[in-house]
Design an enzyme around this catalytic site. Structure first.
Site, short mmCIF file in Angstrom:
data_model
loop_
_atom_site.label_atom_id
_atom_site.label_comp_id
_atom_site.label_asym_id
_atom_site.label_seq_id
_atom_site.Cartn_x
_atom_site.Cartn_y
_atom_site.Cartn_z
N GLY A 137 6.56 -2.49 -0.71
CA GLY A 137 7.26 -2.26 0.92
C GLY A 137 5.92 -1.05 1.13
N SER A 138 6.54 0.25 1.54
CA SER A 138 5.06 1.26 1.78
C SER A 138 4.44 2.09 0.69
CB SER A 138 5.72 2.05 2.82
OG SER A 138 7.11 2.86 2.03
N GLY B 183 5.76 3.34 -2.93
CA GLY B 183 5.52 3.05 -3.91
C GLY B 183 5.04 4.29 -5.21
N GLU C 94 3.15 -3.95 -4.23
CA GLU C 94 2.59 -4.39 -3.37
C GLU C 94 2.78 -3.75 -2.07
OE1 GLU C 94 2.19 -8.69 -0.50
OE2 GLU C 94 4.09 -8.43 -1.99
N CYS D 198 5.71 -7.50 5.35
CA CYS D 198 4.60 -7.10 5.33
C CYS D 198 3.37 -7.66 5.27
CB CYS D 198 4.52 -7.13 3.48
SG CYS D 198 4.43 -8.67 2.52
#
Length: 289
Positions: A73-74, A78, A95, A129
């Site tokens: 995600g963003s 994270g 990621e 993504c």
């Protein structure tokens, strides 16, 4: 003959065995987790719940009880996950962030270019993504690409993704719709020119309020909103003159993840296209990147 038959059969057996083992592991993990935590807490990890602003709904007990947290995600999400997990010296696989670009050279096959850019930007309603966020176009073909792309966008069908006639489905929820609308307004405020207008669709089939029109905006790479990752079908297009300039524009964002280069090249050329030192080698007769 027998040997050839065995070679054909064995991969299928392995596939079946792998599926059974994988399914068994998944079932075990679910049952184990369900016995340890409330299902209401587990649902916060569901695919239909945006992680970014709702991490607080995941209890400390759940974050502390799982040996390994994997999340995509963003960067903001994270940092929240990493903070909770690292506080107990736990492990995480993250990621995070993507601001992907397609560089289009003067030699590009425009039929491939338009199809690639269209699918990259509007497929899954811009919620991958690896979705295309930026189109970096050589100035000699900029107007042609812009004209063809806007024409293609005008032919998109938006609706239930289970209907094969539709090209674009909904955003995940109304929070995502708000982010989409906000990004468009920010781009306008910074001087962006909207070529394909965005809006929220209403009426029959759009009752959820999550169906939106994909947007194309002429922008500069240094716009603050362009520097951000927006999970929505918003495509920023911009010009370049020299390939080195285009590569610099690609790299001049905080995120990374992927790049496409569409061209037909003459001599072999090595292009450094990311901070990690990844290179693409393009030989004579080569196709898209």
């Amino acid at each position: 003959r027998g040997g050839r038959r065995m070679r054909n059969i064995m991969p299928r057996r392995r596939t079946i065995i792998s599926f059974i083992i994988g399914w068994g592991i998944l079932t075990f993990l679910f049952i184990f987790t369900a016995t340890q935590f409330n299902l209401a807490e587990i649902s916060a990890l569901g695919l239909n719940v945006p992680f970014t602003d709702r991490l607080a709904t995941i209890t400390d007990d759940l974050m502390n009880g799982v040996p390994l947290i994997s999340a995509t995600g963003s960067t903001r999400m994270g940092k929240q996950v990493a903070g909770k997990v690292s506080s107990r010296l736990g492990r995480s696989i993250l990621e995070l962030g993507g601001n992907n670009a397609i560089i289009i050279t003067p030699e590009a096959d425009l039929s491939i270019t338009i199809i690639g850019a269209l699918f990259g930007a509007v497929g899954t309603c811009g919620q991958r993504c690896t979705s295309t966020r930026r189109l970096i176009i050589h100035d000699s073909i900029y107007n042609t690409v812009k004209e063809k792309l806007t024409s293609a966008y005008s032919q998109l069908n938006i609706g239930n993704p289970l209907d094969e006639k539709n090209h674009v489905g909904p955003l995940i929820d109304k929070d995502a719709v708000k982010i989409y609308l906000s990004a468009i307004e920010k781009a306008k405020q910074e001087g962006g020119k909207v070529l394909i207008e965005g809006k929220v669709l209403s009426g029959n089939g759009y009752e959820s309020g999550c169906y939106v029109c994909p947007v194309i905006i002429e922008a500069e790479n240094n716009f603050k909103i362009v520097q951000e990752e927006t999970f929505a079908p918003i495509l920023y297009i911009m010009k370049y003159s020299e390939l080195e300039e285009a590569i610099g524009m690609q790299n001049n964002v905080a995120q990374g993840l992927s790049l496409s280069l569409i061209h037909i090249s003459e001599p072999t050329r090595l292009l450094s296209i990311s901070y990690s030192g990844v290179c693409l080698e393009k030989k004579k007769g080569g196709g898209g990147g």
